[in-house]
Design a protein around this motif. Structure first.
Motif, PDB file in Angstrom:
ATOM      1  N   LEU A 136      43.818  39.659  46.883  1.00 22.01           N
ATOM      2  CA  LEU A 136      44.187  39.264  45.524  1.00 22.01           C
ATOM      3  C   LEU A 136      43.387  38.030  45.135  1.00 22.01           C
ATOM      4  O   LEU A 136      43.258  37.093  45.924  1.00 22.01           O
ATOM      5  N   ILE A 137      42.865  38.021  43.912  1.00 25.13           N
ATOM      6  CA  ILE A 137      42.137  36.868  43.390  1.00 25.13           C
ATOM      7  C   ILE A 137      43.042  36.129  42.410  1.00 25.13           C
ATOM      8  O   ILE A 137      43.532  36.714  41.445  1.00 25.13           O
ATOM      9  N   MET A 138      43.229  34.832  42.670  1.00 25.51           N
ATOM     10  CA  MET A 138      44.135  34.040  41.851  1.00 25.51           C
ATOM     11  C   MET A 138      43.455  32.750  41.389  1.00 25.51           C
ATOM     12  O   MET A 138      42.477  32.295  41.979  1.00 25.51           O
ATOM     13  N   ILE A 192      34.421  38.854  39.048  1.00 25.59           N
ATOM     14  CA  ILE A 192      35.597  38.682  39.905  1.00 25.59           C
ATOM     15  C   ILE A 192      36.838  38.384  39.060  1.00 25.59           C
ATOM     16  O   ILE A 192      37.913  38.942  39.283  1.00 25.59           O
ATOM     17  N   ILE A 193      36.674  37.525  38.066  1.00 20.65           N
ATOM     18  CA  ILE A 193      37.798  37.168  37.182  1.00 20.65           C
ATOM     19  C   ILE A 193      38.353  38.408  36.491  1.00 20.65           C
ATOM     20  O   ILE A 193      39.575  38.587  36.382  1.00 20.65           O
ATOM     21  N   ASP A 194      37.469  39.273  36.035  1.00 19.85           N
ATOM     22  CA  ASP A 194      37.873  40.461  35.277  1.00 19.85           C
ATOM     23  C   ASP A 194      37.973  41.710  36.148  1.00 19.85           C
ATOM     24  O   ASP A 194      38.206  42.807  35.636  1.00 19.85           O
ATOM     25  N   GLY A 195      37.817  41.554  37.456  1.00 20.35           N
ATOM     26  CA  GLY A 195      37.807  42.697  38.367  1.00 20.35           C
ATOM     27  C   GLY A 195      39.192  43.217  38.711  1.00 20.35           C
ATOM     28  O   GLY A 195      40.215  42.605  38.369  1.00 20.35           O
ATOM     29  N   GLU A 196      39.222  44.326  39.424  1.00 17.85           N
ATOM     30  CA  GLU A 196      40.483  45.008  39.731  1.00 17.85           C
ATOM     31  C   GLU A 196      41.353  44.238  40.726  1.00 17.85           C
ATOM     32  O   GLU A 196      42.562  44.478  40.814  1.00 17.85           O
ATOM     33  N   ASN A 197      40.768  43.324  41.474  1.00 19.85           N
ATOM     34  CA  ASN A 197      41.542  42.549  42.432  1.00 19.85           C
ATOM     35  C   ASN A 197      42.146  41.281  41.822  1.00 19.85           C
ATOM     36  O   ASN A 197      42.941  40.595  42.452  1.00 19.85           O
TER      37      ASN A 197
END
Length: 306
Positions: free
Chosen positions: A257-259, A274-279
């Motif tokens: 998860l990217i937070m 990465i910001i707009d990605g699926e994770n």
């Protein structure tokens, strides 16, 4: 109900208190999109926000949380209040106390300011960020988001990357995650890791090492406003060495998860893809912030009505 007057930090909160807030937030989240589920559970509660620092997400989130629960919410407007005439923090708090305010939500650049206020007022005080100390409600919404996706904290590996030494978000997350059984690694430039070793978790200037097999990767904003001197040569170097991108995430678990607590400096702390990605769950964090703050307002107010 929470058996405490104030929410000042996660350092002094028990695991049980944290879990009670997260459990209550599950129910609160259902009311954000569906107004028919909203109940005026804290009708009659007067809430005032005192933000001595700028804020978009936290202030708006608290305001909506209070309104969704039926409370009366007012922003003091520090810039146009008697604070500008030299009124002290304690005098401001006592004035609001006399007006019947039940909950004061405070953000301040000085570490410990909400603690001072809490000792001098009858109202509940919620710390919305004090200096480089703590930001408990941000950490609680981060914990809630992690719990939604990972179902448990036990055994999770969390990498928090960026301006650690100035981050109240990092500190609160370390306290909360450690109590709930996760393993935290802090990473960033050595000049921005100062004092983080005192938090009792692993620190490293090697982002790849921190991200290896991570379940969660959390980026942090570079806080130039708290730095007395520039802690690294330039943003290009920072992005190259400490920015989170697809290449770096190859070292993490596939379902990582990217937070980020926001606001994000796109292309610096995190690459846009990465910001707009699926994770990425950055936008989910924003919604969860309202749910968690609803839970806190409800539990504090109803606990005080016993």
């Amino acid at each position: 109900m929470l058996n405490r007057k104030d929410i000042l930090g996660l350092k002094d909160m028990t695991k049980e208190e944290i879990l009670e807030i997260l459990e209550t937030a599950k129910e609160m989240k259902l009311r954000i999109d569906d107004s028919s589920k909203r109940v005026n559970e804290i009708k009659g509660c007067s809430i005032v926000s005192l933000f001595y620092e700028n804020s978009t997400r936290t202030k708006t989130s608290f305001s909506l949380a209070g309104k969704y629960l039926g409370a009366t919410v007012q922003d003091l407007g520090v810039g146009t209040s008697s604070v500008k005439k030299g009124e002290s923090l304690i005098d401001t708090g006592k004035t609001l106390d006399q007006m019947g305010v039940k909950i004061m939500i405070m953000r301040h650049s000085m570490t410990g300011a909400p603690h001072i206020l809490a000792k001098n007022v009858s109202a509940h005080v919620i710390n919305a960020g004090d200096g480089s100390n703590e930001h408990p409600t941000q950490a609680l919404l981060d914990l809630f988001t992690i719990l939604e996706y990972k179902k448990s904290f036990e055994g999770l590996k969390i990498a928090i990357i960026g301006d650690i030494s100035h981050s109240r978000v990092a500190r609160s997350n370390v306290f909360g995650l450690s109590k709930l059984g996760a393993t935290v690694t802090l990473a960033g430039p050595s000049t921005l890791l100062g004092g983080s070793g005192l938090l009792g978790v692993k620190t490293t200037p090697d982002v790849k090492e921190a991200v290896k097999d991570a379940d969660i990767v959390m980026g942090l904003r570079i806080q130039f406003e708290r730095q007395k001197t520039t802690s690294f040569p330039d943003l290009a170097e920072y992005r190259e060495l400490f920015g989170i991108n697809k290449e770096i995430l190859k070292y993490a678990k596939k379902n990582v998860l990217i937070m980020h607590p926001g606001p994000v400096n796109r292309g610096i702390e995190l690459s846009t893809d990465i910001i707009d990605g699926e994770n990425s769950v950055i936008n989910i964090q924003v919604k969860n912030g309202v749910a968690v703050r609803m839970a806190i307002l409800k539990l504090l107010y109803q606990g005080g009505q016993k």
